[in-house]
Design an enzyme around this catalytic site. Sequence first.
Site, PDB file in Angstrom:
ATOM      1  N   HIS A 235      42.072  46.481  24.652  1.00 27.62           N
ATOM      2  CA  HIS A 235      40.889  45.983  25.356  1.00 27.62           C
ATOM      3  C   HIS A 235      39.699  45.831  24.425  1.00 27.62           C
ATOM      4  O   HIS A 235      38.816  45.028  24.683  1.00 27.62           O
ATOM      5  CB  HIS A 235      40.612  46.839  26.587  1.00 27.62           C
ATOM      6  CG  HIS A 235      41.648  46.573  27.637  1.00 27.62           C
ATOM      7  ND1 HIS A 235      42.713  47.405  27.830  1.00 27.62           N
ATOM      8  CD2 HIS A 235      41.834  45.508  28.441  1.00 27.62           C
ATOM      9  CE1 HIS A 235      43.494  46.878  28.752  1.00 27.62           C
ATOM     10  NE2 HIS A 235      42.985  45.729  29.144  1.00 27.62           N
TER      11      HIS A 235
ATOM     12  N   CYS B 168      47.836  35.145  32.515  1.00 30.70           N
ATOM     13  CA  CYS B 168      46.473  35.485  32.104  1.00 30.70           C
ATOM     14  C   CYS B 168      46.461  36.451  30.924  1.00 30.70           C
ATOM     15  O   CYS B 168      45.411  36.928  30.525  1.00 30.70           O
ATOM     16  CB  CYS B 168      45.656  36.031  33.271  1.00 30.70           C
ATOM     17  SG  CYS B 168      46.322  37.549  33.924  1.00 30.70           S
TER      18      CYS B 168
ATOM     19  N   GLU C 241      52.969  42.307  35.776  1.00 30.69           N
ATOM     20  CA  GLU C 241      52.794  42.876  34.435  1.00 30.69           C
ATOM     21  C   GLU C 241      53.634  44.125  34.239  1.00 30.69           C
ATOM     22  O   GLU C 241      53.515  44.812  33.230  1.00 30.69           O
ATOM     23  CB  GLU C 241      51.316  43.140  34.126  1.00 30.69           C
ATOM     24  CG  GLU C 241      50.590  44.014  35.101  1.00 30.69           C
ATOM     25  CD  GLU C 241      49.128  44.227  34.733  1.00 30.69           C
ATOM     26  OE1 GLU C 241      48.718  43.939  33.591  1.00 30.69           O
ATOM     27  OE2 GLU C 241      48.381  44.706  35.598  1.00 30.69           O
TER      28      GLU C 241
ATOM     29  N   ARG D  95      37.973  40.554  34.723  1.00 33.73           N
ATOM     30  CA  ARG D  95      38.321  41.975  34.505  1.00 33.73           C
ATOM     31  C   ARG D  95      37.114  42.809  34.904  1.00 33.73           C
ATOM     32  O   ARG D  95      36.212  43.037  34.102  1.00 33.73           O
ATOM     33  CB  ARG D  95      38.634  42.234  33.029  1.00 33.73           C
ATOM     34  CG  ARG D  95      39.961  41.685  32.539  1.00 33.73           C
ATOM     35  CD  ARG D  95      40.185  42.099  31.093  1.00 33.73           C
ATOM     36  NE  ARG D  95      41.533  41.883  30.633  1.00 33.73           N
ATOM     37  CZ  ARG D  95      41.931  40.805  29.944  1.00 33.73           C
ATOM     38  NH1 ARG D  95      41.079  39.858  29.642  1.00 33.73           N
ATOM     39  NH2 ARG D  95      43.189  40.707  29.549  1.00 33.73           N
TER      40      ARG D  95
ATOM     41  N   ASN E  82      50.358  40.819  28.423  1.00 37.32           N
ATOM     42  CA  ASN E  82      49.992  41.907  27.502  1.00 37.32           C
ATOM     43  C   ASN E  82      50.729  43.183  27.882  1.00 37.32           C
ATOM     44  O   ASN E  82      51.352  43.837  27.048  1.00 37.32           O
ATOM     45  CB  ASN E  82      48.485  42.185  27.541  1.00 37.32           C
ATOM     46  CG  ASN E  82      47.669  40.958  27.232  1.00 37.32           C
ATOM     47  OD1 ASN E  82      48.185  40.012  26.657  1.00 37.32           O
ATOM     48  ND2 ASN E  82      46.404  40.956  27.625  1.00 37.32           N
ATOM     49  N   ASP E  83      50.619  43.546  29.155  1.00 35.13           N
ATOM     50  CA  ASP E  83      51.319  44.749  29.606  1.00 35.13           C
ATOM     51  C   ASP E  83      52.807  44.486  29.772  1.00 35.13           C
ATOM     52  O   ASP E  83      53.634  45.326  29.412  1.00 35.13           O
ATOM     53  CB  ASP E  83      50.713  45.253  30.927  1.00 35.13           C
ATOM     54  CG  ASP E  83      49.495  46.119  30.683  1.00 35.13           C
ATOM     55  OD1 ASP E  83      49.522  46.923  29.730  1.00 35.13           O
ATOM     56  OD2 ASP E  83      48.504  45.990  31.420  1.00 35.13           O
TER      57      ASP E  83
ATOM     58  N   ARG F 271      39.833  40.481  39.703  1.00 33.09           N
ATOM     59  CA  ARG F 271      40.847  41.542  39.652  1.00 33.09           C
ATOM     60  C   ARG F 271      40.172  42.862  39.980  1.00 33.09           C
ATOM     61  O   ARG F 271      39.108  43.181  39.418  1.00 33.09           O
ATOM     62  CB  ARG F 271      41.483  41.617  38.266  1.00 33.09           C
ATOM     63  CG  ARG F 271      42.595  42.659  38.231  1.00 33.09           C
ATOM     64  CD  ARG F 271      43.345  42.631  36.942  1.00 33.09           C
ATOM     65  NE  ARG F 271      42.564  43.235  35.863  1.00 33.09           N
ATOM     66  CZ  ARG F 271      43.011  43.348  34.611  1.00 33.09           C
ATOM     67  NH1 ARG F 271      44.193  42.862  34.294  1.00 33.09           N
ATOM     68  NH2 ARG F 271      42.271  43.900  33.682  1.00 33.09           N
TER      69      ARG F 271
ATOM     70  N   ARG G  78      51.302  48.543  23.180  1.00 31.28           N
ATOM     71  CA  ARG G  78      50.507  47.380  22.782  1.00 31.28           C
ATOM     72  C   ARG G  78      49.372  47.739  21.825  1.00 31.28           C
ATOM     73  O   ARG G  78      48.784  46.873  21.191  1.00 31.28           O
ATOM     74  CB  ARG G  78      49.960  46.632  24.013  1.00 31.28           C
ATOM     75  CG  ARG G  78      48.915  47.364  24.808  1.00 31.28           C
ATOM     76  CD  ARG G  78      48.642  46.712  26.150  1.00 31.28           C
ATOM     77  NE  ARG G  78      47.414  45.935  26.186  1.00 31.28           N
ATOM     78  CZ  ARG G  78      46.870  45.433  27.293  1.00 31.28           C
ATOM     79  NH1 ARG G  78      47.472  45.604  28.462  1.00 31.28           N
ATOM     80  NH2 ARG G  78      45.766  44.748  27.258  1.00 31.28           N
TER      81      ARG G  78
HETATM   82  C1  PEP Z   1      47.794  41.765  30.827  1.00 34.87           C
HETATM   83  O1  PEP Z   1      48.279  42.910  30.862  1.00 34.87           O
HETATM   84  O2  PEP Z   1      48.384  40.771  30.336  1.00 34.87           O
HETATM   85  C2  PEP Z   1      46.451  41.518  31.374  1.00 34.87           C
HETATM   86  C3  PEP Z   1      45.948  40.308  31.447  1.00 34.87           C
HETATM   87  O3  PEP Z   1      45.729  42.613  31.746  1.00 34.87           O
HETATM   88  P1  PEP Z   1      44.959  43.553  30.702  1.00 34.87           P
HETATM   89  O4  PEP Z   1      45.050  42.922  29.358  1.00 34.87           O
HETATM   90  O5  PEP Z   1      43.574  43.696  31.204  1.00 34.87           O
HETATM   91  O6  PEP Z   1      45.761  44.822  30.799  1.00 34.87           O
HETATM   92 MG    MG Z   2      47.343  44.427  32.135  1.00 30.52          MG
END
Ligand code: PEP
Ligand code: MG
Length: 574
Positions: free
Chosen positions: A191, A504, A433, A298, A456-457, A334, A467
Site C-alpha cells: 500500500h 482493479c 481477491e 480505497r 494484488n491479493d 470500497r 506481496r
Molecule cells: C487488490 O488486492 O488487488 C486490490 C485492488 O486491493 P488492495 O491492493 O487495496 O489490497
Molecule cells: Mg486487496
Amino acid sequence: MLLNGIAIYNGYAFGKAFILKEENIIINNDNIDKNQIDNEINNFLKSYKKTLRQLKNIRNLSIKNKDRKLLFDGYILILKDKLFKKDIINLIKNKLLYADTAVNKFINKQIKLIKKVNNIYIKERANDLIDISKRLIYNIKNIELIDFNSLNNNKENIIIISEDLSPSQIVQFNLDIIKGFIIENGSITSHSSIISKSLELVSLIGVNNITNLIKNNDYVIIDGIKGNVYINPDKSIIKIFDKKYNKFISDKKNLLKLRNLNAITFDGYNIKLLANVGNNKDINNIFKYGAEGIGLYRTEFLFMDRNDFPNEEEQFFYYKEAVKLMKDNLVTIRTVDLGGDKFLSYMDFPKEDVPFLGWRSIRIYKDNKQILHTQLRAILRASFFGKIRILFPMIISMEEVYFLKSEIDYIKNNLIKENINFDENIKIGAMIETPSAAIICSHLAEELDFFSIGTNDLTQFVLAVDRNNLKVSYLYNPLCPSIINLIRYIVNTIHEKNKKVGICGELASNLNSIKLLLGLGLDELSMNVSFIPNVKKIIRSSYYSSCKKLLDKILDQKTNKDIEKILNKNLINN
Ligand code: PEP
Ligand code: MG
C-alpha cells in the site's frame, strides 16, 4: 555512484537526500545510585523542555492542517499535565530509575490504564502517549527524531531515503518539498507503493543498503523509468536527465490528447477505463487523464493521517463531495479495508504472524459493527446525490455476503424510518481477491451485482507469495499460467450469469498485459489515472479478434518466461 531498484511510479525526481533512520532504543533497567538522582532529574527536565519546544514548533508548522494541529495540541496538553512531570520525577527519586526508564515505566502504566477503558476513542490516546514517550526518550539520549513537518521550511527539493516507509508516513509528506523516495524494502503492490502512485511521487523500492551508501544532503537523481539512482552525479549526467525530464513531460502532455476518446479497439470492443483513488484530491486528475469513473475508492486512506475515526458526517461529506466532483459518472466505494499492511495509529490491532490472513478487512466489521454501520450510512446518504456502487473487499464465503447484505438492509431501513434519502437500487459488488471467492464466483454472481478482481491479493493468495516480501518477489507474478487461467474462469463464469467484471489490481495498468486482458473479455480496468493515457493508446491500436488469438496462444504456454516473451513481442509489434 549508480544503484538500482524497482520503479514504482514512472518519472524523474531530483533533490537532496534526507535519510530517515530510526534508532533501536535500549532502555537501561539497572538502578541508579542515590548520588545520580539529581543528574537524572536534570536529564529528564532538559528533555521535557526540548520535547515541549519541538511539539510547539511542529504545531505551529501544522497550523494550516486542522487535524494535524489538533493532534499536536493534544500532545502538548498531555505533556503539560501537572502529574506527568511530577510522577516521572518521583519514579527517578523513589525507585532510583534512570530518566529514560522512568519515562518508559510511567507511560506504560498510563497505557495499561487507558486500555482498560471500554471506549475506543480513549483507547486511541495510547498511541499519542507512545509517541510522546518516544520523543522524550530520544531527547534524553540525544538522538535526533524525524518530523516530516520540520522539512516544510526547506528551500530545496528533498528525496527521502529509508529502510521502509509506512502508508501513514507517506500521507504526511509535503509534496511541494518531498519529490520522491527510495527505500530498501517494499514491494510493487504494497500500500505504500499504491499511495506513492496516487500522489504521483517518483519512488524506488528494493534499493539494497541505500541508507548506508548515501549521506544526508547528497544530490540524488531518481530515474523512475529504469529504476536507477544516481548519487552526486557529475554535471553531464544532470544535463542528460534535465533533457529526459523535459521530454517525459512533453510526451505525457501529448498522450493526454486521447483524454476524450473512447477506449475502443479497431473492431469495436469497448472497455471501461476507471480510476483507483484514495481520497477526493485524487479526483482532480480523473478528467485530466480521461477516466470514465472511479472503479476503486480505497476508503481506508480517509482513516489515516488523523487521530480518530472519521464520523458519519465527515464520511458523508467526503463521499458526497466525491460524487459531486464526478458529476454523473460512476463512483465505486470500497468499504474500509484495514489490516494486512494498513494500520491506524488510533486503533489496536493484534500482533499476528500473518496479518494478511488475519484480522483484516470485512472480518473487523463483525467485532466493530459501528465502523461498518457508520460507513454504510454515509455511503448510502451520499448515493442520493450521484451514481455510487458499494464494493466489499476480501470476501471468501456466501455467509459473509448474506451478513453484509443484511447489514445494508438494516441501515436502509433505519434511513427510511428517519426519512433520509438514498439510492434504493444501489449496486453491491465484491472484490474477487481470494482463491475462495474465485472458486465460488458462480454463487456470488447470483447474489451480487458486479465484481472487481483484486489481482494484488489474488496473486499473493493463489501463489502463496507474500506481496510485500522482496525476497520472494521474483515469484510474485500475476502473468503466470495459474492466474491467467483463473481470471479466464472468473470472467467466463460471471458473464454466464450476465454480470460485469473488471480488474482493479495493479495488473490492470501493466502495459504488457493490456492485450491479454482485452482477450480475456474484461468489462472494466481500474487503475491509477496516470496510466490511463498509455493503456488507452494500446487499446485504440488493437484488434479484439487478435487479442483473443493472443489469449489462446498464451493459454498454451507452460512457463512465465514463455508468456512474457509473447507479451513483450506483442507490445513491440503494437
Ligand atoms: C487488490 O488486492 O488487488 C486490490 C485492488 O486491493 P488492495 O491492493 O487495496 O489490497
Ligand atoms: Mg486487496
